[in-house]
Design an enzyme around this catalytic site. Structure first.
Site, mmCIF file in Angstrom:
data_model
loop_
_atom_site.group_PDB
_atom_site.id
_atom_site.type_symbol
_atom_site.label_atom_id
_atom_site.label_comp_id
_atom_site.label_asym_id
_atom_site.label_seq_id
_atom_site.Cartn_x
_atom_site.Cartn_y
_atom_site.Cartn_z
ATOM 1 N N HIS A 72 0.779 -0.775 -0.031
ATOM 2 C CA HIS A 72 -0.360 0.027 0.042
ATOM 3 C C HIS A 72 0.413 1.129 0.302
ATOM 4 C CE1 HIS A 72 -4.067 -0.924 1.528
ATOM 5 N NE2 HIS A 72 -3.838 -2.400 0.480
ATOM 6 N N TYR A 200 -9.705 5.880 6.652
ATOM 7 C CA TYR A 200 -9.088 5.810 8.373
ATOM 8 C C TYR A 200 -10.410 7.141 8.581
ATOM 9 C CZ TYR A 200 -4.993 4.169 10.079
ATOM 10 O OH TYR A 200 -4.064 2.804 9.915
ATOM 11 N N PRO A 292 -4.787 0.783 18.745
ATOM 12 C CA PRO A 292 -3.878 0.275 17.155
ATOM 13 C C PRO A 292 -4.174 1.348 16.236
ATOM 14 C CG PRO A 292 -6.248 -0.425 18.449
ATOM 15 C CD PRO A 292 -6.152 -0.040 18.790
ATOM 16 N N LYS A 296 0.177 0.384 15.213
ATOM 17 C CA LYS A 296 1.855 0.309 15.594
ATOM 18 C C LYS A 296 1.839 -1.096 16.684
ATOM 19 C CE LYS A 296 3.162 3.544 12.989
ATOM 20 N NZ LYS A 296 3.342 2.292 12.081
ATOM 21 N N TYR A 384 3.977 6.367 10.074
ATOM 22 C CA TYR A 384 2.841 5.389 9.745
ATOM 23 C C TYR A 384 3.478 4.634 8.870
ATOM 24 C CZ TYR A 384 -1.547 3.155 8.745
ATOM 25 O OH TYR A 384 -2.408 1.881 8.303
#
Ligand code: FAS
Ligand code: PHB
Length: 389
Positions: A72, A200, A292, A296, A384
């Site tokens: 991704h 998200y 979450p 991580k 990220y």
């Protein structure tokens, strides 16, 4: 029984450490409280940082991950009907991989079995002895029989509810904790993902996340009350709520179906210091927990393993204790940066019961700034995809 490293916990941290040590001829035994099937039945993380990918390669366990995992290059972030993309590849030159923790753990178990690694399942009453001496040992029971492992080192990889952390005396141990006033209701469904990248979602009704395991298996989450239980949510209620929290264009595309797994995870930030006491080293969730949101948890277990594995290698191969002596300090430096990012990303996306109208305005301003500012996106993307080890 005698081994060089006794590893408590047969989750991803314990298994990855055991396999990496094996590849350098360092002997270990893994003690797992549950059965392998139970461990593999837990549905958890879904996104791997490059650091974990490289460790799986070093462990000789990356073939299926590269064959079946999905690269991704970015993620979508939505608020109301607005949605924008953060382009990891353009900003950082790297990406993440979507490959479930279940599959990572399955690959690690397969590698340990192929190598004749020793893993004891269904162990009970594990106790750590003399961790602050040069001759520690672990006692436990299996099938009612009392057992003992004498070892050079003990790796506490037994997760948040394990016993290892408690072996560090209270007058040595410092704990830091933040409990979030909500949980995540997660659903796994054999349906095509609503989007080819994760979404998200910040919405007035609460956070939602659209994720996946592959192009036929989707993983979705909605923020829920801590008083909820999975049985309170029919599949229909879940899908209707998810649709209310993501942009209409995606909600219209959402393919729903029966849930094959439904669970609620509470959210907390937690760190214990130090992560070492004598010959005992804490790794992964045994030492720290993150909400979450930033994906991580598993990835920070991996960075702990990296520091401990290399410290133990240095000890056995070069007779140097420099790596194990700096383990706790090095691991915690990265852990706290991950705690910060996970807290920040959670604050950006969730609805908190005590938020004022001003707080909500600031949240939207933060999202608008992230949407419009490349420096803000670079900071988010670097965290990220994974900070350097
Ligand atoms: P684990 O908890 O995975 O493994 C510890 C192992 O030790 C377990 O198998 C346990 O049975 C065993 N054990 C415990 N006590 C023992 C004892 N006394 N003796 C022997 N064995 C013992 N992270 C993400 O990045 N994304 C997510 O979406 C996500 N979702 C999560 C949902 C839930 C419900 C939970 C609890 C965690 C989630 N996490 C997520 C975090 C998770 O992925 C962890 O970070 C990851 O499992 C850490 O791996 P370990 O440190 O190996 O701990
Ligand atoms: C998941 O796919 O389970 C997942 C992905 C990203 C997150 C959390 C969970 O931040």
């Amino acid at each position: 029984m005698r081994t060089q490293v006794a590893i408590i916990g047969g989750g991803p941290a314990g298994l990855l450490l055991s396999q990496l040590l094996h590849r350098r001829g360092i002997d270990s035994v893994v003690l797992e409280r549950k059965t392998k099937e139970y461990v593999l039945g837990r549905i958890r993380a879904g996104v791997l940082e490059q650091g974990l990918i490289r460790l799986m390669e070093e462990a000789g366990c990356a073939e299926r991950m590269h064959a079946e995992g999905f690269t991704h290059d970015g993620t979508q972030i939505s608020y109301g009907d607005e949605m924008f993309r953060v382009d990891f590849a353009e900003l950082t030159g790297t990406s993440v991989m979507v490959y479930g923790q279940t599959e990572v753990t399955r690959d690690l178990y397969a590698a340990r079995e192929a190598a004749g690694g020793k893993t004891e399942f269904n162990v009970e009453d594990v106790v750590i002895h003399n961790a602050d001496s040069a001759a520690p040992h672990v006692s436990y029971r299996v099938g009612g029989a009392a057992r003992r492992i004498d070892c050079d080192f003990i790796a506490g990889c037994d997760g948040f509810h394990g016993i290892s952390r408690q072996a560090i005396p209270l007058d040595v141990r410092r704990e830091y904790e933040k409990i979030y006033p909500f949980g995540w209701l997660g659903v796994l469904s054999e349906t095509p993902p609503v989007n080819h990248e994760l979404i998200y979602a910040n919405s007035p009704r609460g956070f939602a996340l659209c994720s996946m395991r592959n192009d036929k298996l989707s993983r979705y989450y909605v923020q829920c009350s801590l008083s909820d239980s999975p049985g309170d949510w029919t599949d229909r209620a879940f899908w209707e709520e998810l649709k209310r929290r993501i942009p209409a264009a995606q909600a219209d595309q959402l393919v729903t179906g029966p849930s094959i797994e439904k669970s609620i995870a509470p959210l907390r930030s937690f760190v214990t210091e130090p992560m070492r006491w004598g010959r005992l080293f804490l790794c992964g969730d045994a030492a720290h927990i993150v909400p979450p949101t930033g994906a991580k948890g598993l990835n920070t277990a991996a960075s702990d393993v990296h520091y401990l594995y290399n410290g133990l290698r240095d000890f056995y191969e070069n007779g140097s204790s420099r790596g194990i002596d700096s383990y706790s300090e090095n691991a915690l430096k990265r852990v706290w940066k991950v705690e910060r990012f996970s807290w920040w990303f959670s604050s950006l996306l969730h609805r908190y019961p005590d938020q004022s109208e001003f707080d909500l305005k600031i949240q939207i301003a933060e999202l608008e700034f992230l949407r419009s500012n490349k420096a803000a996106q670079l900071a988010m993307a670097e965290n990220y995809v994974g900070l350097p080890y």
